[in-house]
Design an enzyme around this catalytic site. Structure first.
Site, mmCIF file in Angstrom:
data_model
loop_
_atom_site.group_PDB
_atom_site.id
_atom_site.type_symbol
_atom_site.label_atom_id
_atom_site.label_comp_id
_atom_site.label_asym_id
_atom_site.label_seq_id
_atom_site.Cartn_x
_atom_site.Cartn_y
_atom_site.Cartn_z
ATOM 1 N N ARG A 1 -16.774 20.824 33.971
ATOM 2 C CA ARG A 1 -18.357 20.542 34.664
ATOM 3 C C ARG A 1 -16.643 18.766 35.215
ATOM 4 N NH1 ARG A 1 -21.701 15.261 33.614
ATOM 5 N NH2 ARG A 1 -23.542 15.139 34.461
ATOM 6 N N ILE B 1 -25.966 15.190 40.512
ATOM 7 C CA ILE B 1 -25.815 16.054 39.307
ATOM 8 C C ILE B 1 -26.178 15.723 38.839
ATOM 9 C CG2 ILE B 1 -23.794 15.217 39.059
ATOM 10 C CD1 ILE B 1 -22.324 17.639 37.491
ATOM 11 N N SER B 2 -27.237 16.934 37.638
ATOM 12 C CA SER B 2 -27.672 16.401 36.501
ATOM 13 C C SER B 2 -27.558 16.151 35.222
ATOM 14 C CB SER B 2 -29.195 17.307 36.056
ATOM 15 O OG SER B 2 -29.800 17.573 37.284
ATOM 16 N N GLN B 3 -27.865 15.265 34.465
ATOM 17 C CA GLN B 3 -26.876 14.935 33.246
ATOM 18 C C GLN B 3 -26.999 15.717 32.341
ATOM 19 O OE1 GLN B 3 -30.136 12.132 31.096
ATOM 20 N NE2 GLN B 3 -29.201 10.525 32.267
ATOM 21 N N PRO B 4 -26.002 16.376 31.672
ATOM 22 C CA PRO B 4 -25.708 17.615 30.895
ATOM 23 C C PRO B 4 -27.039 17.651 29.559
ATOM 24 C CG PRO B 4 -24.286 16.499 30.818
ATOM 25 C CD PRO B 4 -24.834 15.781 31.239
#
Ligand code: SAH
Length: 200
Positions: free
Chosen positions: A24, A50-53
């Site tokens: 990431r 970027i979206s949260q994991p």
């Protein structure tokens, strides 16, 4: 990061394994390196994130991917979600409406051996030329479930889409039962950047 995702309730081992493999930090600006594996969203330019994991894991889990599934993704962004889908064996078609992000992902993903088909365009329209899709994933908050995307889903296919206005969205899974009927399930609150219509 994977231990944290497990603790938060992600159970699909294939999804966790894929997220364990994709680096990431490589999708982020140098300034965020040391935080890359925390459950945080980061700026990726052009006002996007970027979206949260956890969000990536949650949406991917809901897709119930099978190897070789043909997947349409709306909102390539950094390409991180795209890479997770590809590493699960999906054939990914991803659309991004910000030209700079599209170009960046197009340069970067092949460098880490991830080879989706990337498109610059408006996700509201989907990609009728390549339809129908086994799965569709939308990674921006949509005010409604776009008709074109429902039409481009295979019968038996699943679409995962955060639906709502700017103050937050509900995660929705849409299963296409036949040409006119859809089963809709709701999975809690999330927060995405808004899905925008085509730039004119
Ligand atoms: N999956 C990405 C999420 C990026 S945020 C990641 O993890 O990095 C959502 C992305 O959707 C942004 O890059 C934004 O530019 C894009 N987007 C917004 N509206 C869109 C539309 N109508 N069509 C395609 N992409 C869109």
């Amino acid at each position: 990061m994977v231990a944290m995702l497990k603790e938060m309730g992600i159970e699909d081992m294939r999804v966790l394994d894929a997220m364990n493999v994709i680096p990431r930090h490589a999708f982020l600006d140098d300034a965020f390196f040391e935080y890359a594996y925390e459950n945080k969203a980061f700026q990726i330019g052009e006002g996007q994130t970027i979206s949260q994991p956890y969000t990536v894991a949650f949406q991917t889990q809901l897709l119930q991917l099978k190897k070789n599934d043909k997947v349409l993704e709306i909102g390539t962004g950094s390409g991180y979600q795209t890479a997770v889908l590809c590493s699960l064996g999906a054939r990914v078609f991803s659309i991004e409406r910000q030209r700079l992000l599209y170009e960046k992902a197009k340069r970067f993903l092949p460098m880490i051996n991830i080879n989706p088909k990337l498109f610059y365009g408006d996700g509201y329209l989907g990609l009728s030329v390549f339809a129908p899709f086994d799965k569709i994933i939308v990674t921006a908050g949509a005010p409604i479930i776009p008709e074109a995307l429902k039409n481009q889903l295979k019968i038996g296919g699943i679409m995962v889409i955060p639906v709502g206005e700017n103050d937050g969205q509900k995660m929705i899974s849409v299963i296409k039962l036949n040409e006119n009927e859809f089963e809709i399930n709701e999975y809690g609150d999330f927060h995405f950047v808004p899905m925008l219509s085509a730039k004119r």
